[in-house]
Scaffold this motif. Structure first.
Motif, PDB file in Angstrom:
ATOM      1  N   ASN A  58       0.821  -1.227   0.000  1.00  0.00           N
ATOM      2  CA  ASN A  58       0.000   0.000   0.000  1.00  0.00           C
ATOM      3  C   ASN A  58       0.850   1.271   0.000  1.00  0.00           C
ATOM      4  N   VAL A  59       2.101   1.155  -0.476  1.00  0.00           N
ATOM      5  CA  VAL A  59       3.013   2.287  -0.367  1.00  0.00           C
ATOM      6  C   VAL A  59       2.511   3.513  -1.128  1.00  0.00           C
ATOM      7  N   ASP A  60       1.708   3.311  -2.191  1.00  0.00           N
ATOM      8  CA  ASP A  60       1.191   4.444  -2.975  1.00  0.00           C
ATOM      9  C   ASP A  60      -0.206   4.875  -2.542  1.00  0.00           C
ATOM     10  N   ALA A  61      -0.755   4.181  -1.551  1.00  0.00           N
ATOM     11  CA  ALA A  61      -2.140   4.450  -1.168  1.00  0.00           C
ATOM     12  C   ALA A  61      -2.274   5.630  -0.208  1.00  0.00           C
ATOM     13  N   PHE A  62      -1.205   5.976   0.502  1.00  0.00           N
ATOM     14  CA  PHE A  62      -1.271   7.040   1.499  1.00  0.00           C
ATOM     15  C   PHE A  62      -0.201   8.093   1.226  1.00  0.00           C
ATOM     16  N   PRO A  63      -0.451   9.359   1.593  1.00  0.00           N
ATOM     17  CA  PRO A  63       0.578  10.402   1.470  1.00  0.00           C
ATOM     18  C   PRO A  63       1.781  10.059   2.345  1.00  0.00           C
ATOM     19  N   ILE A  64       2.923  10.536   1.948  1.00  0.00           N
ATOM     20  CA  ILE A  64       4.151  10.210   2.668  1.00  0.00           C
ATOM     21  C   ILE A  64       4.125  10.734   4.100  1.00  0.00           C
ATOM     22  N   THR A  65       3.445  11.858   4.329  1.00  0.00           N
ATOM     23  CA  THR A  65       3.352  12.397   5.685  1.00  0.00           C
ATOM     24  C   THR A  65       2.560  11.468   6.603  1.00  0.00           C
ATOM     25  N   VAL A  66       1.547  10.806   6.052  1.00  0.00           N
ATOM     26  CA  VAL A  66       0.771   9.846   6.846  1.00  0.00           C
ATOM     27  C   VAL A  66       1.635   8.666   7.248  1.00  0.00           C
ATOM     28  N   MET A  67       2.475   8.204   6.325  1.00  0.00           N
ATOM     29  CA  MET A  67       3.355   7.062   6.615  1.00  0.00           C
ATOM     30  C   MET A  67       4.353   7.416   7.713  1.00  0.00           C
ATOM     31  N   PHE A  68       4.930   8.625   7.623  1.00  0.00           N
ATOM     32  CA  PHE A  68       5.870   9.055   8.661  1.00  0.00           C
ATOM     33  C   PHE A  68       5.150   9.242   9.996  1.00  0.00           C
ATOM     34  N   GLY A  69       3.927   9.765   9.948  1.00  0.00           N
ATOM     35  CA  GLY A  69       3.152   9.927  11.174  1.00  0.00           C
ATOM     36  C   GLY A  69       2.873   8.590  11.839  1.00  0.00           C
ATOM     37  N   MET A  70       2.568   7.589  11.042  1.00  0.00           N
ATOM     38  CA  MET A  70       2.333   6.245  11.568  1.00  0.00           C
ATOM     39  C   MET A  70       3.593   5.698  12.249  1.00  0.00           C
ATOM     40  N   CYS A  71       4.738   5.873  11.599  1.00  0.00           N
ATOM     41  CA  CYS A  71       6.007   5.414  12.188  1.00  0.00           C
ATOM     42  C   CYS A  71       6.291   6.133  13.500  1.00  0.00           C
ATOM     43  N   SER A  72       6.033   7.435  13.531  1.00  0.00           N
ATOM     44  CA  SER A  72       6.271   8.220  14.739  1.00  0.00           C
ATOM     45  C   SER A  72       5.406   7.719  15.897  1.00  0.00           C
ATOM     46  N   ILE A  73       4.146   7.399  15.609  1.00  0.00           N
ATOM     47  CA  ILE A  73       3.245   6.865  16.644  1.00  0.00           C
ATOM     48  C   ILE A  73       3.739   5.510  17.144  1.00  0.00           C
ATOM     49  N   PHE A  74       4.179   4.661  16.220  1.00  0.00           N
ATOM     50  CA  PHE A  74       4.708   3.350  16.613  1.00  0.00           C
ATOM     51  C   PHE A  74       5.883   3.497  17.573  1.00  0.00           C
ATOM     52  N   LEU A  75       6.744   4.469  17.303  1.00  0.00           N
ATOM     53  CA  LEU A  75       7.929   4.660  18.145  1.00  0.00           C
ATOM     54  C   LEU A  75       7.548   5.204  19.521  1.00  0.00           C
ATOM     55  N   LEU A  76       6.525   6.037  19.572  1.00  0.00           N
ATOM     56  CA  LEU A  76       6.026   6.502  20.872  1.00  0.00           C
ATOM     57  C   LEU A  76       5.454   5.339  21.677  1.00  0.00           C
ATOM     58  N   VAL A  77       4.724   4.458  21.006  1.00  0.00           N
ATOM     59  CA  VAL A  77       4.194   3.276  21.681  1.00  0.00           C
ATOM     60  C   VAL A  77       5.343   2.398  22.187  1.00  0.00           C
ATOM     61  N   ALA A  78       6.395   2.280  21.395  1.00  0.00           N
ATOM     62  CA  ALA A  78       7.563   1.510  21.819  1.00  0.00           C
ATOM     63  C   ALA A  78       8.171   2.091  23.094  1.00  0.00           C
ATOM     64  N   SER A  79       8.188   3.431  23.194  1.00  0.00           N
ATOM     65  CA  SER A  79       8.714   4.078  24.396  1.00  0.00           C
ATOM     66  C   SER A  79       7.862   3.745  25.621  1.00  0.00           C
ATOM     67  N   ILE A  80       6.530   3.735  25.421  1.00  0.00           N
ATOM     68  CA  ILE A  80       5.611   3.399  26.522  1.00  0.00           C
ATOM     69  C   ILE A  80       5.818   1.950  26.966  1.00  0.00           C
ATOM     70  N   LEU A  81       5.963   1.048  25.994  1.00  0.00           N
ATOM     71  CA  LEU A  81       6.189  -0.360  26.320  1.00  0.00           C
ATOM     72  C   LEU A  81       7.550  -0.544  26.999  1.00  0.00           C
ATOM     73  N   GLN A  82       8.538   0.245  26.571  1.00  0.00           N
ATOM     74  CA  GLN A  82       9.864   0.176  27.190  1.00  0.00           C
ATOM     75  C   GLN A  82       9.792   0.598  28.652  1.00  0.00           C
ATOM     76  N   ARG A  83       8.984   1.591  28.939  1.00  0.00           N
ATOM     77  CA  ARG A  83       8.798   2.040  30.314  1.00  0.00           C
ATOM     78  C   ARG A  83       8.160   0.930  31.156  1.00  0.00           C
ATOM     79  N   ARG A  84       7.198   0.242  30.571  1.00  0.00           N
ATOM     80  CA  ARG A  84       6.568  -0.881  31.265  1.00  0.00           C
ATOM     81  C   ARG A  84       7.579  -2.006  31.497  1.00  0.00           C
ATOM     82  N   LEU A  85       8.427  -2.266  30.512  1.00  0.00           N
ATOM     83  CA  LEU A  85       9.448  -3.307  30.657  1.00  0.00           C
ATOM     84  C   LEU A  85      10.401  -2.988  31.797  1.00  0.00           C
ATOM     85  N   MET A  86      10.784  -1.723  31.906  1.00  0.00           N
ATOM     86  CA  MET A  86      11.672  -1.325  32.999  1.00  0.00           C
ATOM     87  C   MET A  86      10.984  -1.501  34.349  1.00  0.00           C
ATOM     88  N   ALA A  87       9.701  -1.156  34.396  1.00  0.00           N
ATOM     89  CA  ALA A  87       8.960  -1.253  35.657  1.00  0.00           C
ATOM     90  C   ALA A  87       8.884  -2.693  36.147  1.00  0.00           C
TER      91      ALA A  87
END
Length: 460
Positions: free
Chosen positions: A406-435
């Motif tokens: 689906n690389v041509d189905a969404f604007p490039i800014t949407v794809m980067f926004g999705m990646c940014s959200i995934f990385l924020l979620v990873a940070s939250i999960l990392q905090r849980r892992l440390m806890a």
């Protein structure tokens, strides 16, 4: 080539050199000569393996296009590679625990060499076979070698802290310096010597053969759990139970999939992000700059892991937040900087800002690899290490296949926004892992206070 590219490359090079040359006793780990010999042997093999991989990367798409295939057919070939890694690679990688990690590493070499040989044929079916073989090899590359290293390190009785040194050096060399040299060497073969786009694949096969010879002559075999004669289905079931029953393993797998999914998506997106109007950008030089930024990250990781504080679980939360912020730059510049409508110019001001952000992301990638390796060595049980690591790659490969489709189905800014959200979620999960990783320590401290009331007074 514009001065901007040289300034960024030179600045990164200077920082890497300064970091490496300024290391003091606190940043270095005292090791034995036996471990140093073991480490250097592994680093030579790992660097050769990565050279075989990096030589191919920049020329796969180009080779397919010279054979006359269109974007759709090339996309199908790429999807076949990731799909193969998810299906067949998971099974073959899991066999490493049962049949031996050294044997799995040799299988990686043979499989990837066969994949390189298929590149000589312009026939679509043969190239598809090559992609399937390449997908299997990728799963082995990212599981068998690390599994062999951890098991052999422990078997030889080396200190656990020394493992982080091998991890950071492997990323510094294999994912940094070797990547840069492989890119330059491939450029010489294709452009300077005019040997054609298949030449890097032949060179890759030679490096893989040399590495295989070293493995066969100097590595010993180790297994996951040789005491039990488990079939593959039982092995899968055991790995699934381990992931489901241990929250730390499940969190680690989710964190890895989120970060690597964003990383592989970035690989597809950085070129159109930097040249939305077909701006002339030096792809090879930018790739080398990214790899230099990754070296900077691995150098920082080696310093961090050489000290007892901060812990990996702690500083990785910050790394994920920074990486998330760096991938929002294409979104921010899209709103704040007026896009150029002239085709074929040099890189725009927005592109320059994005390049700096992408270098920051690559530095985070350089920190991520040795850090995730260290956490995997701590939390994943030895008897099913390769199996569990390949389980982690299943959601990753599904995600990358969906993005490719689906690389041509969404604007490039949407794809980067999705990646940014995934990385924020990873940070939250990392905090849980440390806890939850801190819970046993707190429980031990509570038990000690109950046994010895004076301990509480000492703490106060």
């Amino acid at each position: 080539m514009e001065l901007f590219y040289f300034v960024v490359f030179g600045a990164l090079g200077a920082v890497v050199a300064a970091l490496e040359l300024s290391k003091n006793s606190k940043d270095r780990i005292n090791i034995s000569s036996a471990f140093n010999s073991f480490k250097n042997n592994y680093l030579v093999v790992y660097s050769l393996m990565m050279a075989g991989d990096w030589l191919q990367g920049p020329y796969v798409y180009y080779l397919y296009s010279t054979y006359g295939f269109g974007k759709g057919e090339i996309g199908q070939l790429f999807i076949a590679g990731f799909g193969s890694s998810m299906l067949f690679g998971t099974i073959v990688g899991s066999l490493a625990d049962k049949q031996g990690r050294r044997r799995a590493c040799v299988t990686y070499c043979i499989t990837y060499i066969l994949s390189c040989i298929t590149k000589h044929s312009p026939q679509y079916k043969i190239l598809m076979v090559g992609r399937v073989l390449g997908g299997i090899a990728t799963s082995l590359l990212f599981s068998a070698f690390e599994s062999w290293l951890v098991a052999e390190h422990n078997k030889r009785g080396f200190e656990q802290q020394w493992l982080s040194l091998t991890f950071s050096k492997a990323i510094f060399l294999g994912n940094g310096l070797v990547a840069i040299l492989a890119g330059l060497f491939g450029n010489v073969l294709v452009d300077s010597l005019s040997l054609g786009p298949v030449a890097p694949f032949d060179a890759a096969a030679i490096f893989l053969a040399i590495g295989m010879a070293i493995i066969l002559s100097s590595w010993t075999e180790n297994f996951g759990d040789p005491s039990e004669n488990k079939d593959l289905l039982t092995q899968f079931r055991g790995a699934a139970v381990a992931i489901a029953s241990d929250e730390k393993i499940a969190l680690l797998g989710a964190i890895q999939s989120l970060f690597e999914g964003s990383m592989y998506t970035f690989v597809f997106l950085w070129t159109p992000a930097l040249s939305p109007n077909d701006e002339e950008i030096p792809h090879g030089f930018i790739f080398a700059t990214f790899m230099l930024a990754s070296m900077l990250g691995s150098s920082l990781a080696s310093r961090l892991m050489a000290r007892s504080s901060p812990r990996v679980e702690s500083y990785m939360q910050i790394v994920f937040v920074i990486s998330s912020a760096s991938l929002t730059l294409p979104i921010i510049t899209n709103f704040l900087v007026a896009p150029s409508k002239v085709k074929g110019e040099s890189i725009s001001f927005a592109g320059c800002l994005q390049l700096l952000g992408f270098c920051t992301f690559e530095a985070c990638v350089g920190i991520f690899w040795p850090s995730i390796m260290k956490m995997r060595s701590q939390y994943i049980p030895e008897e099913a290490r390769s199996t569990i690591m390949n389980f982690f790659r299943i959601p990753l490969n599904i995600f990358v296949c969906i993005v490719l489709y689906n690389v041509d189905a969404f604007p490039i800014t949407v794809m980067f926004g999705m990646c940014s959200i995934f990385l924020l979620v990873a940070s939250i999960l990392q905090r849980r892992l440390m806890a939850i990783s801190d819970k046993p320590k707190m429980e031990n401290w509570t038990a000690m206070k109950e046994r010895d009331p004076e301990a509480e007074a000492l703490n106060d």
